[in-house]
Write a protein that holds these residues in place. Structure first.
Motif, PDB file in Angstrom:
ATOM      1  N   ALA A   1      38.418  33.875  52.454  1.00 31.31           N
ATOM      2  CA  ALA A   1      38.350  32.879  51.385  1.00 31.31           C
ATOM      3  C   ALA A   1      37.011  32.911  50.655  1.00 31.31           C
ATOM      4  CB  ALA A   1      38.595  31.483  51.951  1.00 31.31           C
ATOM      5  N   ASP A   2      35.948  33.282  51.362  1.00 28.24           N
ATOM      6  CA  ASP A   2      34.618  33.270  50.753  1.00 28.24           C
ATOM      7  C   ASP A   2      34.154  34.645  50.287  1.00 28.24           C
ATOM      8  OD1 ASP A   2      34.301  30.502  51.055  1.00 28.24           O
ATOM      9  OD2 ASP A   2      33.712  30.757  53.143  1.00 28.24           O
ATOM     10  N   GLU A   3      35.002  35.666  50.465  1.00 32.04           N
ATOM     11  CA  GLU A   3      34.649  37.006  50.003  1.00 32.04           C
ATOM     12  C   GLU A   3      34.497  37.003  48.489  1.00 32.04           C
ATOM     13  OE1 GLU A   3      36.666  41.429  49.960  1.00 32.04           O
ATOM     14  OE2 GLU A   3      37.204  40.025  51.547  1.00 32.04           O
ATOM     15  N   LEU A   4      33.369  37.556  48.004  1.00 28.01           N
ATOM     16  CA  LEU A   4      33.103  37.561  46.575  1.00 28.01           C
ATOM     17  C   LEU A   4      34.016  38.532  45.848  1.00 28.01           C
ATOM     18  CD1 LEU A   4      29.206  37.404  46.468  1.00 28.01           C
ATOM     19  CD2 LEU A   4      30.853  35.541  46.209  1.00 28.01           C
ATOM     20  N   VAL A   5      34.546  38.061  44.717  1.00 26.82           N
ATOM     21  CA  VAL A   5      35.451  38.851  43.889  1.00 26.82           C
ATOM     22  C   VAL A   5      34.945  38.800  42.457  1.00 26.82           C
ATOM     23  CG1 VAL A   5      37.821  39.063  43.035  1.00 26.82           C
ATOM     24  CG2 VAL A   5      37.407  38.256  45.375  1.00 26.82           C
ATOM     25  N   SER A   6      34.750  39.972  41.864  1.00 29.05           N
ATOM     26  CA  SER A   6      34.371  40.064  40.450  1.00 29.05           C
ATOM     27  C   SER A   6      35.636  40.168  39.615  1.00 29.05           C
ATOM     28  CB  SER A   6      33.514  41.307  40.202  1.00 29.05           C
ATOM     29  OG  SER A   6      32.275  41.183  40.839  1.00 29.05           O
ATOM     30  N   ILE A   7      35.691  39.374  38.562  1.00 27.48           N
ATOM     31  CA  ILE A   7      36.841  39.402  37.658  1.00 27.48           C
ATOM     32  C   ILE A   7      36.306  39.501  36.241  1.00 27.48           C
ATOM     33  CG2 ILE A   7      38.905  38.194  36.846  1.00 27.48           C
ATOM     34  CD1 ILE A   7      38.975  36.724  39.532  1.00 27.48           C
ATOM     35  N   GLU A   8      36.781  40.501  35.517  1.00 28.45           N
ATOM     36  CA  GLU A   8      36.335  40.680  34.136  1.00 28.45           C
ATOM     37  C   GLU A   8      37.057  39.668  33.242  1.00 28.45           C
ATOM     38  OE1 GLU A   8      36.166  44.103  30.731  1.00 28.45           O
ATOM     39  OE2 GLU A   8      36.020  44.711  32.839  1.00 28.45           O
ATOM     40  N   LEU A   9      36.286  38.735  32.701  1.00 25.64           N
ATOM     41  CA  LEU A   9      36.812  37.706  31.812  1.00 25.64           C
ATOM     42  C   LEU A   9      36.097  37.791  30.475  1.00 25.64           C
ATOM     43  CD1 LEU A   9      36.784  34.641  34.258  1.00 25.64           C
ATOM     44  CD2 LEU A   9      38.677  36.200  33.790  1.00 25.64           C
ATOM     45  N   ASP A  10      36.818  37.438  29.417  1.00 23.32           N
ATOM     46  CA  ASP A  10      36.146  37.426  28.119  1.00 23.32           C
ATOM     47  C   ASP A  10      35.379  36.109  27.963  1.00 23.32           C
ATOM     48  OD1 ASP A  10      37.875  35.406  26.977  1.00 23.32           O
ATOM     49  OD2 ASP A  10      39.283  36.943  26.314  1.00 23.32           O
TER      50      ASP A  10
ATOM     51  N   LEU B   1      44.476  29.811  29.547  1.00 20.43           N
ATOM     52  CA  LEU B   1      44.782  29.464  30.936  1.00 20.43           C
ATOM     53  C   LEU B   1      45.828  30.409  31.530  1.00 20.43           C
ATOM     54  CD1 LEU B   1      44.780  25.561  30.943  1.00 20.43           C
ATOM     55  CD2 LEU B   1      43.216  27.073  32.187  1.00 20.43           C
ATOM     56  N   ARG B   2      46.839  30.763  30.755  1.00 22.21           N
ATOM     57  CA  ARG B   2      47.857  31.708  31.258  1.00 22.21           C
ATOM     58  C   ARG B   2      47.214  33.060  31.569  1.00 22.21           C
ATOM     59  NH1 ARG B   2      50.864  28.191  33.105  1.00 22.21           N
ATOM     60  NH2 ARG B   2      52.493  27.304  31.805  1.00 22.21           N
ATOM     61  N   SER B   3      46.323  33.505  30.719  1.00 21.04           N
ATOM     62  CA  SER B   3      45.615  34.754  30.970  1.00 21.04           C
ATOM     63  C   SER B   3      44.759  34.639  32.229  1.00 21.04           C
ATOM     64  CB  SER B   3      44.742  35.107  29.762  1.00 21.04           C
ATOM     65  OG  SER B   3      43.961  36.246  30.032  1.00 21.04           O
TER      66      SER B   3
ATOM     67  N   GLU C   1      44.741  35.462  39.876  1.00 22.81           N
ATOM     68  CA  GLU C   1      45.678  35.724  40.976  1.00 22.81           C
ATOM     69  C   GLU C   1      45.680  37.200  41.349  1.00 22.81           C
ATOM     70  OE1 GLU C   1      48.314  36.101  43.980  1.00 22.81           O
ATOM     71  OE2 GLU C   1      47.098  34.383  43.385  1.00 22.81           O
ATOM     72  N   ARG C   2      45.709  38.055  40.379  1.00 24.74           N
ATOM     73  CA  ARG C   2      45.747  39.501  40.666  1.00 24.74           C
ATOM     74  C   ARG C   2      44.493  39.970  41.396  1.00 24.74           C
ATOM     75  NH1 ARG C   2      48.124  41.219  34.854  1.00 24.74           N
ATOM     76  NH2 ARG C   2      50.290  40.714  35.301  1.00 24.74           N
TER      77      ARG C   2
ATOM     78  N   GLU D   1      47.505  33.428  48.170  1.00 20.73           N
ATOM     79  CA  GLU D   1      47.629  33.839  49.572  1.00 20.73           C
ATOM     80  C   GLU D   1      46.728  33.033  50.500  1.00 20.73           C
ATOM     81  OE1 GLU D   1      46.990  38.052  49.834  1.00 20.73           O
ATOM     82  OE2 GLU D   1      48.434  38.468  48.244  1.00 20.73           O
ATOM     83  N   LEU D   2      45.840  32.209  49.952  1.00 18.66           N
ATOM     84  CA  LEU D   2      44.970  31.392  50.792  1.00 18.66           C
ATOM     85  C   LEU D   2      45.797  30.341  51.521  1.00 18.66           C
ATOM     86  CD1 LEU D   2      41.960  30.849  48.367  1.00 18.66           C
ATOM     87  CD2 LEU D   2      42.000  32.271  50.416  1.00 18.66           C
TER      88      LEU D   2
END
Length: 150
Positions: free
Chosen positions: A3-12, A107-109, A115-116, A122-123
């Motif tokens: 749950a605390d694992e860092l995840v990078s997500i490319e956002l505009d 928000l949909r984006s 999630e992806r 899955e938490l």
């Protein structure tokens, strides 16, 4: 993936700003209750405000977050945007500058991207140790206190 694992997500820029505003709005005009703060996995309203201070600059700066924090940030934006009872509701456009139609598209984006990348659906409760100050002070065990992998 924890749950605390860092995840990078490319956002505009707009996606980052909607998430950041989704946090900021809790300081006004939104009105969070203790029960809602707990439902959003912040533990308490006080804890929500502590996380806002920590998370907002990370989101705006495009920094990685833990899976749990991605979920918190997303649900916070969803509720604060949509609810006129607890969130900004009708005030959203005037306080953030984002039109409703534009916010829904963003928000949909965000829902798809977060999630992806972070697999927030899955938490499970066992993945989310209680970090509420009152739970720790009461000596109540957290859902993960029996976990052997900590």
């Amino acid at each position: 993936m924890t749950a605390d694992e860092l995840v990078s997500i490319e956002l505009d820029e707009d996606e980052r700003e909607v998430l950041a505003r989704g946090l900021t709005e809790w300081g006004g005009p939104a009105r969070c209750t203790e029960a809602l703060a707990v439902a959003m996995d912040f533990g308490s309203v006080e804890h929500l405000f502590e996380h806002v201070v920590r998370l907002r600059p990370l989101v705006r700066g495009g920094q990685p977050l833990g899976r749990r924090d991605w979920r918190r940030v997303l649900i916070s934006a969803e509720i604060v945007f949509a609810s006129d009872v607890f969130g900004s509701g009708w005030d959203w456009q005037s306080t953030t500058g984002f039109r409703d139609e534009e916010t829904i598209r963003i928000l949909r984006s965000l829902q798809r991207k977060i999630e992806r990348a972070a697999r927030i659906h899955e938490l499970t409760p066992a993945d989310l140790p209680s970090d509420a100050p009152d739970a720790a002070a009461s000596g109540a065990p957290s859902p993960s206190s029996s976990s052997s992998d900590e």
